[in-house]
Motif scaffolding. Structure first.
Motif, PDB file in Angstrom:
ATOM      1  N   LYS A 104       0.818  -1.220   0.000  1.00  0.00           N
ATOM      2  CA  LYS A 104       0.000   0.000   0.000  1.00  0.00           C
ATOM      3  C   LYS A 104       0.848   1.264   0.000  1.00  0.00           C
ATOM      4  O   LYS A 104       0.472   2.267  -0.600  1.00  0.00           O
ATOM      5  CB  LYS A 104      -0.931   0.021   1.216  1.00  0.00           C
ATOM      6  N   ARG A 105       2.006   1.237   0.670  1.00  0.00           N
ATOM      7  CA  ARG A 105       2.866   2.426   0.762  1.00  0.00           C
ATOM      8  C   ARG A 105       3.824   2.579  -0.413  1.00  0.00           C
ATOM      9  O   ARG A 105       4.557   3.559  -0.487  1.00  0.00           O
ATOM     10  CB  ARG A 105       3.676   2.391   2.057  1.00  0.00           C
ATOM     11  N   THR A 106       3.835   1.604  -1.314  1.00  0.00           N
ATOM     12  CA  THR A 106       4.769   1.651  -2.445  1.00  0.00           C
ATOM     13  C   THR A 106       4.105   2.320  -3.644  1.00  0.00           C
ATOM     14  O   THR A 106       3.122   1.823  -4.174  1.00  0.00           O
ATOM     15  CB  THR A 106       5.228   0.225  -2.818  1.00  0.00           C
ATOM     16  N   LYS A 107       4.651   3.459  -4.062  1.00  0.00           N
ATOM     17  CA  LYS A 107       4.111   4.177  -5.224  1.00  0.00           C
ATOM     18  C   LYS A 107       4.437   3.419  -6.510  1.00  0.00           C
ATOM     19  O   LYS A 107       3.585   3.186  -7.333  1.00  0.00           O
ATOM     20  CB  LYS A 107       4.671   5.590  -5.275  1.00  0.00           C
ATOM     21  N   LYS A 108       5.707   3.045  -6.679  1.00  0.00           N
ATOM     22  CA  LYS A 108       6.105   2.261  -7.851  1.00  0.00           C
ATOM     23  C   LYS A 108       7.231   1.332  -7.421  1.00  0.00           C
ATOM     24  O   LYS A 108       8.227   1.771  -6.843  1.00  0.00           O
ATOM     25  CB  LYS A 108       6.575   3.161  -8.984  1.00  0.00           C
ATOM     26  N   GLY A 109       7.064   0.039  -7.712  1.00  0.00           N
ATOM     27  CA  GLY A 109       8.080  -0.921  -7.299  1.00  0.00           C
ATOM     28  C   GLY A 109       7.856  -2.288  -7.910  1.00  0.00           C
ATOM     29  O   GLY A 109       6.973  -2.479  -8.752  1.00  0.00           O
ATOM     30  N   VAL A 110       8.668  -3.225  -7.445  1.00  0.00           N
ATOM     31  CA  VAL A 110       8.591  -4.608  -7.907  1.00  0.00           C
ATOM     32  C   VAL A 110       8.403  -5.508  -6.691  1.00  0.00           C
ATOM     33  O   VAL A 110       9.157  -5.414  -5.718  1.00  0.00           O
ATOM     34  CB  VAL A 110       9.878  -5.011  -8.669  1.00  0.00           C
ATOM     35  N   PHE A 111       7.382  -6.360  -6.760  1.00  0.00           N
ATOM     36  CA  PHE A 111       7.193  -7.387  -5.755  1.00  0.00           C
ATOM     37  C   PHE A 111       7.940  -8.615  -6.263  1.00  0.00           C
ATOM     38  O   PHE A 111       7.519  -9.269  -7.215  1.00  0.00           O
ATOM     39  CB  PHE A 111       5.708  -7.671  -5.555  1.00  0.00           C
ATOM     40  N   ALA A 112       9.090  -8.899  -5.648  1.00  0.00           N
ATOM     41  CA  ALA A 112       9.950 -10.015  -6.053  1.00  0.00           C
ATOM     42  C   ALA A 112       9.548 -11.237  -5.240  1.00  0.00           C
ATOM     43  O   ALA A 112       9.878 -11.338  -4.063  1.00  0.00           O
ATOM     44  CB  ALA A 112      11.410  -9.661  -5.817  1.00  0.00           C
ATOM     45  N   SER A 134       7.642 -12.255 -10.453  1.00  0.00           N
ATOM     46  CA  SER A 134       7.625 -10.890  -9.929  1.00  0.00           C
ATOM     47  C   SER A 134       6.441 -10.135 -10.506  1.00  0.00           C
ATOM     48  O   SER A 134       5.897 -10.510 -11.552  1.00  0.00           O
ATOM     49  CB  SER A 134       8.933 -10.171 -10.257  1.00  0.00           C
ATOM     50  N   TYR A 135       6.058  -9.069  -9.809  1.00  0.00           N
ATOM     51  CA  TYR A 135       4.890  -8.297 -10.192  1.00  0.00           C
ATOM     52  C   TYR A 135       5.183  -6.807 -10.034  1.00  0.00           C
ATOM     53  O   TYR A 135       5.922  -6.401  -9.142  1.00  0.00           O
ATOM     54  CB  TYR A 135       3.683  -8.672  -9.313  1.00  0.00           C
ATOM     55  N   LEU A 136       4.567  -6.008 -10.868  1.00  0.00           N
ATOM     56  CA  LEU A 136       4.685  -4.567 -10.793  1.00  0.00           C
ATOM     57  C   LEU A 136       3.761  -4.041  -9.697  1.00  0.00           C
ATOM     58  O   LEU A 136       2.618  -4.489  -9.576  1.00  0.00           O
ATOM     59  CB  LEU A 136       4.302  -3.942 -12.142  1.00  0.00           C
ATOM     60  N   ILE A 137       4.269  -3.098  -8.891  1.00  0.00           N
ATOM     61  CA  ILE A 137       3.452  -2.404  -7.901  1.00  0.00           C
ATOM     62  C   ILE A 137       3.311  -0.962  -8.381  1.00  0.00           C
ATOM     63  O   ILE A 137       4.314  -0.294  -8.648  1.00  0.00           O
ATOM     64  CB  ILE A 137       4.096  -2.427  -6.500  1.00  0.00           C
ATOM     65  N   ILE A 142      -0.703  -4.278  -6.606  1.00  0.00           N
ATOM     66  CA  ILE A 142      -0.042  -5.168  -7.549  1.00  0.00           C
ATOM     67  C   ILE A 142      -0.858  -5.134  -8.830  1.00  0.00           C
ATOM     68  O   ILE A 142      -2.062  -5.419  -8.813  1.00  0.00           O
ATOM     69  CB  ILE A 142       0.068  -6.600  -6.988  1.00  0.00           C
ATOM     70  N   THR A 143      -0.207  -4.747  -9.949  1.00  0.00           N
ATOM     71  CA  THR A 143      -0.969  -4.514 -11.179  1.00  0.00           C
ATOM     72  C   THR A 143      -0.699  -5.510 -12.307  1.00  0.00           C
ATOM     73  O   THR A 143      -1.602  -5.797 -13.072  1.00  0.00           O
ATOM     74  CB  THR A 143      -0.698  -3.096 -11.718  1.00  0.00           C
TER      75      THR A 143
END
Length: 177
Positions: A104-112, A134-137, A142-143
């Protein structure tokens, strides 16, 4: 040999205050677990970083003698090799945040989620790790799944930037070393 990026930093802050790192050869049922190291010393957990402060290094008998401390990480790559300081079950301990709050606090990132291998330059901490899942945040959600992703960075820098830490800690399942 003074080649580590952590040379002469025992007692110094080297990571976020959220970061505690141990090397624990007694962790039950794990791939790196041992009863004695390859120099005959009983296996004992070793605190490396405590709340961001470097507390010590891994040692074999030779480096322990030089630093005037205990050994316990003297391990051989094979019977043909001499013992040297090597990891057993090295892990960063968990924090108090939930995975959902971190996302929720991640504006843009990667969930590895899953790794397949990688390498680290032990003198400066530069790393590259391949991700198999992996997934884009984006904006706290998670998008999309990602394909062909490598994480590239510097370990000491990454440890200094930790601002949340999940309580859900797990060791590698042994697919990669």
């Amino acid at each position: 040999k003074r080649t580590s990026c952590y040379t002469d930093q025992v007692g110094e802050t080297v990571a976020s205050s959220l970061v505690t790192v141990t090397d624990d050869p007694t962790f039950p049922g794990s791939r790196g677990s041992i009863h004695v190291d390859d120099e005959g010393r009983p296996a004992e957990p070793l605190l490396l970083i405590e709340k961001g402060v470097l507390r010590g290094y891994m040692h074999d008998r030779l480096s322990a003698r030089h630093f005037g401390t205990a050994s316990g990480n003297g391990r051989r790559q094979s019977f043909r090799e001499p013992p040297m300081p090597r990891m057993t079950n090295t892990m960063m301990l968990g924090g108090e945040d939930s995975p959902e709050d971190i996302i929720k606090r991640t504006k843009k990132g990667v969930f590895a989620k899953r790794f397949s291998g990688g390498q680290v330059n032990i003198s400066n901490g530069d790393f590259v790790f391949s991700l198999t899942e992996s997934y884009l945040i984006e904006d706290g959600k998670i998008t999309a799944p990602l394909k062909g992703v490598n994480l590239i960075g510097n370990g000491p820098e990454a440890l200094r930037e930790v601002d949340m830490l999940d309580a859900d800690v797990a060791l590698s399942d042994g697919i990669w070393t």
